[in-house]
Scaffold this motif. Sequence first.
Motif, PDB file in Angstrom:
ATOM      1  N   ALA A   1       1.559   3.121   1.290  1.00  0.00           N
ATOM      2  CA  ALA A   1       0.301   2.147   0.698  1.00  0.00           C
ATOM      3  C   ALA A   1       0.611   1.698  -0.407  1.00  0.00           C
ATOM      4  O   ALA A   1       0.118   0.661  -0.787  1.00  0.00           O
ATOM      5  CB  ALA A   1      -0.823   3.470   0.440  1.00  0.00           C
TER       6      ALA A   1
ATOM      7  N   ASP B   1       1.857  -1.555   0.328  1.00  0.00           N
ATOM      8  CA  ASP B   1       1.064  -2.663   0.659  1.00  0.00           C
ATOM      9  C   ASP B   1       0.024  -2.976  -0.385  1.00  0.00           C
ATOM     10  O   ASP B   1      -0.835  -4.026  -0.175  1.00  0.00           O
ATOM     11  CB  ASP B   1       0.081  -1.694   1.716  1.00  0.00           C
ATOM     12  CG  ASP B   1       0.995  -1.620   3.101  1.00  0.00           C
ATOM     13  OD1 ASP B   1       1.976  -2.420   3.152  1.00  0.00           O
ATOM     14  OD2 ASP B   1       0.642  -0.762   3.889  1.00  0.00           O
ATOM     15  N   ALA B   2       0.033  -2.398  -1.632  1.00  0.00           N
ATOM     16  CA  ALA B   2      -0.851  -2.571  -2.592  1.00  0.00           C
ATOM     17  C   ALA B   2      -0.311  -3.745  -3.699  1.00  0.00           C
ATOM     18  O   ALA B   2      -0.778  -4.725  -3.942  1.00  0.00           O
ATOM     19  CB  ALA B   2      -1.361  -1.264  -3.420  1.00  0.00           C
TER      20      ALA B   2
ATOM     21  N   LYS C   1      -0.681  -7.756  -3.364  1.00  0.00           N
ATOM     22  CA  LYS C   1      -1.704  -8.105  -2.505  1.00  0.00           C
ATOM     23  C   LYS C   1      -3.048  -7.541  -3.004  1.00  0.00           C
ATOM     24  O   LYS C   1      -3.993  -8.573  -2.615  1.00  0.00           O
ATOM     25  CB  LYS C   1      -1.383  -7.082  -1.253  1.00  0.00           C
ATOM     26  CG  LYS C   1      -0.091  -7.724  -0.536  1.00  0.00           C
ATOM     27  CD  LYS C   1       0.254  -6.673   0.813  1.00  0.00           C
ATOM     28  CE  LYS C   1       1.767  -6.989   0.989  1.00  0.00           C
ATOM     29  NZ  LYS C   1       2.268  -5.957   2.153  1.00  0.00           N
ATOM     30  N   LEU C   2      -3.177  -6.585  -3.957  1.00  0.00           N
ATOM     31  CA  LEU C   2      -4.442  -6.538  -4.538  1.00  0.00           C
ATOM     32  C   LEU C   2      -4.672  -7.183  -5.806  1.00  0.00           C
ATOM     33  O   LEU C   2      -3.832  -7.467  -6.430  1.00  0.00           O
ATOM     34  CB  LEU C   2      -4.702  -4.988  -4.911  1.00  0.00           C
ATOM     35  CG  LEU C   2      -4.593  -3.900  -3.637  1.00  0.00           C
ATOM     36  CD1 LEU C   2      -4.728  -2.405  -3.996  1.00  0.00           C
ATOM     37  CD2 LEU C   2      -5.551  -4.238  -2.719  1.00  0.00           C
TER      38      LEU C   2
ATOM     39  N   TYR D   1      -9.155  -7.790   1.765  1.00  0.00           N
ATOM     40  CA  TYR D   1      -8.021  -6.804   2.165  1.00  0.00           C
ATOM     41  C   TYR D   1      -8.040  -5.674   1.223  1.00  0.00           C
ATOM     42  O   TYR D   1      -7.629  -4.795   1.817  1.00  0.00           O
ATOM     43  CB  TYR D   1      -6.559  -7.769   1.834  1.00  0.00           C
ATOM     44  CG  TYR D   1      -5.226  -7.092   1.842  1.00  0.00           C
ATOM     45  CD1 TYR D   1      -4.631  -6.897   3.072  1.00  0.00           C
ATOM     46  CD2 TYR D   1      -4.878  -6.134   0.676  1.00  0.00           C
ATOM     47  CE1 TYR D   1      -3.523  -6.088   3.336  1.00  0.00           C
ATOM     48  CE2 TYR D   1      -3.815  -5.546   0.966  1.00  0.00           C
ATOM     49  CZ  TYR D   1      -3.023  -5.354   2.103  1.00  0.00           C
ATOM     50  OH  TYR D   1      -1.923  -4.844   2.174  1.00  0.00           O
ATOM     51  N   GLY D   2      -8.461  -5.863   0.325  1.00  0.00           N
ATOM     52  CA  GLY D   2      -8.671  -4.687  -0.826  1.00  0.00           C
ATOM     53  C   GLY D   2      -9.601  -3.731  -0.537  1.00  0.00           C
ATOM     54  O   GLY D   2      -9.084  -2.472  -0.458  1.00  0.00           O
TER      55      GLY D   2
ATOM     56  N   TRP E   1      -7.912  -1.988   2.353  1.00  0.00           N
ATOM     57  CA  TRP E   1      -6.715  -0.799   1.921  1.00  0.00           C
ATOM     58  C   TRP E   1      -7.429   0.524   1.278  1.00  0.00           C
ATOM     59  O   TRP E   1      -6.885   1.417   1.760  1.00  0.00           O
ATOM     60  CB  TRP E   1      -5.896  -1.646   0.881  1.00  0.00           C
ATOM     61  CG  TRP E   1      -4.958  -0.928   0.149  1.00  0.00           C
ATOM     62  CD1 TRP E   1      -3.705  -0.797   0.551  1.00  0.00           C
ATOM     63  CD2 TRP E   1      -5.041  -0.126  -1.019  1.00  0.00           C
ATOM     64  NE1 TRP E   1      -2.909  -0.018  -0.291  1.00  0.00           N
ATOM     65  CE2 TRP E   1      -3.761   0.556  -1.316  1.00  0.00           C
ATOM     66  CE3 TRP E   1      -6.104   0.410  -1.789  1.00  0.00           C
ATOM     67  CZ2 TRP E   1      -3.393   1.516  -2.435  1.00  0.00           C
ATOM     68  CZ3 TRP E   1      -5.759   1.368  -2.996  1.00  0.00           C
ATOM     69  CH2 TRP E   1      -4.563   1.517  -3.307  1.00  0.00           C
ATOM     70  N   ARG E   2      -8.575   0.179   0.481  1.00  0.00           N
ATOM     71  CA  ARG E   2      -9.256   1.330   0.137  1.00  0.00           C
ATOM     72  C   ARG E   2      -9.753   2.416   1.158  1.00  0.00           C
ATOM     73  O   ARG E   2      -9.719   3.485   0.950  1.00  0.00           O
ATOM     74  CB  ARG E   2     -10.232   0.854  -0.973  1.00  0.00           C
ATOM     75  CG  ARG E   2      -9.652   0.228  -2.375  1.00  0.00           C
ATOM     76  CD  ARG E   2     -10.852   0.224  -3.323  1.00  0.00           C
ATOM     77  NE  ARG E   2     -11.804  -0.852  -3.065  1.00  0.00           N
ATOM     78  CZ  ARG E   2     -11.804  -2.223  -3.074  1.00  0.00           C
ATOM     79  NH1 ARG E   2     -10.786  -2.787  -3.428  1.00  0.00           N
ATOM     80  NH2 ARG E   2     -12.630  -2.904  -2.628  1.00  0.00           N
TER      81      ARG E   2
ATOM     82  N   ARG F   1      -8.619   2.652   4.005  1.00  0.00           N
ATOM     83  CA  ARG F   1      -7.460   3.273   4.650  1.00  0.00           C
ATOM     84  C   ARG F   1      -7.013   4.230   3.762  1.00  0.00           C
ATOM     85  O   ARG F   1      -6.840   5.590   4.192  1.00  0.00           O
ATOM     86  CB  ARG F   1      -6.070   2.336   4.813  1.00  0.00           C
ATOM     87  CG  ARG F   1      -4.849   2.898   5.274  1.00  0.00           C
ATOM     88  CD  ARG F   1      -3.834   1.617   5.173  1.00  0.00           C
ATOM     89  NE  ARG F   1      -2.485   2.449   5.043  1.00  0.00           N
ATOM     90  CZ  ARG F   1      -1.777   1.618   4.397  1.00  0.00           C
ATOM     91  NH1 ARG F   1      -1.698   0.162   4.298  1.00  0.00           N
ATOM     92  NH2 ARG F   1      -0.449   1.876   4.687  1.00  0.00           N
ATOM     93  N   VAL F   2      -6.927   4.239   2.430  1.00  0.00           N
ATOM     94  CA  VAL F   2      -6.729   5.357   1.688  1.00  0.00           C
ATOM     95  C   VAL F   2      -7.661   6.561   1.564  1.00  0.00           C
ATOM     96  O   VAL F   2      -7.264   7.816   1.567  1.00  0.00           O
ATOM     97  CB  VAL F   2      -6.588   5.006   0.140  1.00  0.00           C
ATOM     98  CG1 VAL F   2      -6.536   6.044  -0.988  1.00  0.00           C
ATOM     99  CG2 VAL F   2      -5.154   4.048  -0.029  1.00  0.00           C
TER     100      VAL F   2
ATOM    101  N   TYR G   1      -6.499   1.674  -6.572  1.00  0.00           N
ATOM    102  CA  TYR G   1      -7.905   2.157  -6.075  1.00  0.00           C
ATOM    103  C   TYR G   1      -9.158   1.602  -6.827  1.00  0.00           C
ATOM    104  O   TYR G   1      -9.981   0.847  -6.685  1.00  0.00           O
ATOM    105  CB  TYR G   1      -7.770   3.602  -5.442  1.00  0.00           C
ATOM    106  CG  TYR G   1      -9.255   3.813  -4.917  1.00  0.00           C
ATOM    107  CD1 TYR G   1      -8.874   3.893  -3.458  1.00  0.00           C
ATOM    108  CD2 TYR G   1     -10.288   4.212  -5.450  1.00  0.00           C
ATOM    109  CE1 TYR G   1     -10.310   4.129  -2.691  1.00  0.00           C
ATOM    110  CE2 TYR G   1     -11.531   4.584  -4.767  1.00  0.00           C
ATOM    111  CZ  TYR G   1     -11.423   4.403  -3.323  1.00  0.00           C
ATOM    112  OH  TYR G   1     -12.366   4.815  -2.491  1.00  0.00           O
TER     113      TYR G   1
END
Length: 469
Positions: A73, A76-77, A80-81, A97-98, A101-102, A104-105, A137
């Motif tokens: 994770a 992937d951050a 990209k974030l 995308y952010g 991602w959040r 997913r977390v 996050y």
Amino acid sequence: MSFISGVPHRPFLFLSIGNIFQMLSEVVPAIESPKTSPAYFKLEGYNIDYATGFFPQEPLPRLMAPFAIWEDALDDAEGKLCLGEDTRESAKTRRPYGEAWRERVRKFPLLDTAHLAGNIRLLQRAHMVLAFLINFYAHSRPPSETPAPVHIPQSLAVPMVDISRELGIAPILTFADTVLWNAKPADPQLPMSANNIDFWFTFSGTSTERSYHTVSAKAELRGVEILRIIEDYAHLPDVTDLHAVSRTARDLRRLVTVVQDLTDVTQNMKEGGVDPYTFYWEARPWFRGSDCGASKWIYDGVPESDSLDLGGPSGGQSTVMHAIDVFLDVDHKLQQKRSPAPSEENKKADKGFMERMRRYMPGSHQVYLKDLAALPVPIRSLAKTSPVVRESYDLAILALKRFRDMHMRMACLYTISMAHTTPPGTPEEVLERNRTQSRGSTKGTGGSSVASLLKAGRDATDRSRLSRR
């Protein structure tokens, strides 16, 4: 149950040296010439290396399954974030995308960290990875119309608190995470050094952020010599012996040279690639903790969330700098009667800042500072009785004062001045950003007012001098 670093902690199963000396003082009569004891105060006893100091001896290894999902994770951050407060069009295009991602977390399983217990290298790595994930996050979230608490999902919050309890450190991004545990050799075939250092992670992906950590790391590595000087003093059988007095005076002059080097390294930050504008607007916002913004952070799944230390990283968490202060007996809390008297501004400053910053250090390093403060003969006491030591001691204090004078100038350049600049973006993008957030903060990333705090620290250092000419 007691609290260490703002997390519930079971009492240590050992006594610090300070406690031991307090107990002994009640049963052993005072002696005319106090002596230090060589039976303790070995650096390795505090997880401190003679070559790398507070850095791990080797780079920390990546976490394996099941904890590899945290590492993935973070991969992937990074890069990209974007900051949620960034209103530039290029940042807005990355918001979907952010959010994915959040989400997913938030769906991560709640992992049992018992498998990491007892392995300090894996615990340190896990703390660093989780700390970066938590700040990614929190700060990638677009701002809301009205301030609301930031909920850190329990998939990150619960293991972070458990791991922090094991390490005796605050459950948030700290100086140890961004610098000490984040470091690795740029050339893996060579040992890590001031000229061979890189970092696993950055938030902004900018060379400015990487260079900022490099400056901090160079100062930490140069400060290892100070730790050796302190240990040598602690191991002197009799600090009042003529040979010991001469050696102590020489070592204090060595300390002067090291502090001068720390000053040079830090004041050349801009030449070292740390651009003030880029640092203030693109790197520094990622470091902020709960104490630095309008919205408080809540660690979901942690009952005592309100009592956690969540201030964020700060150079004030450097154990090297604390060790210098403790060794030279700089009174930041204004508990000693020294001259000149503190100004009214000094009295209003955050006198508990330095002590609070210790809670953001690894537990073993906190114990090191407590035991250093408990040396039977503080070097300032020796300096009061020995003209030879007094002269070298005052030179060390003056060098440390010059360091703090420089620190004030750097804070003005990188924080106070930059707070009055315009954020990056077109006029329309800047206007939108200003509507959704307050003007730039002149607080440090640890959550305290920069100017008054640094002035108070500088003045407390100056008051430590024994001779005034």
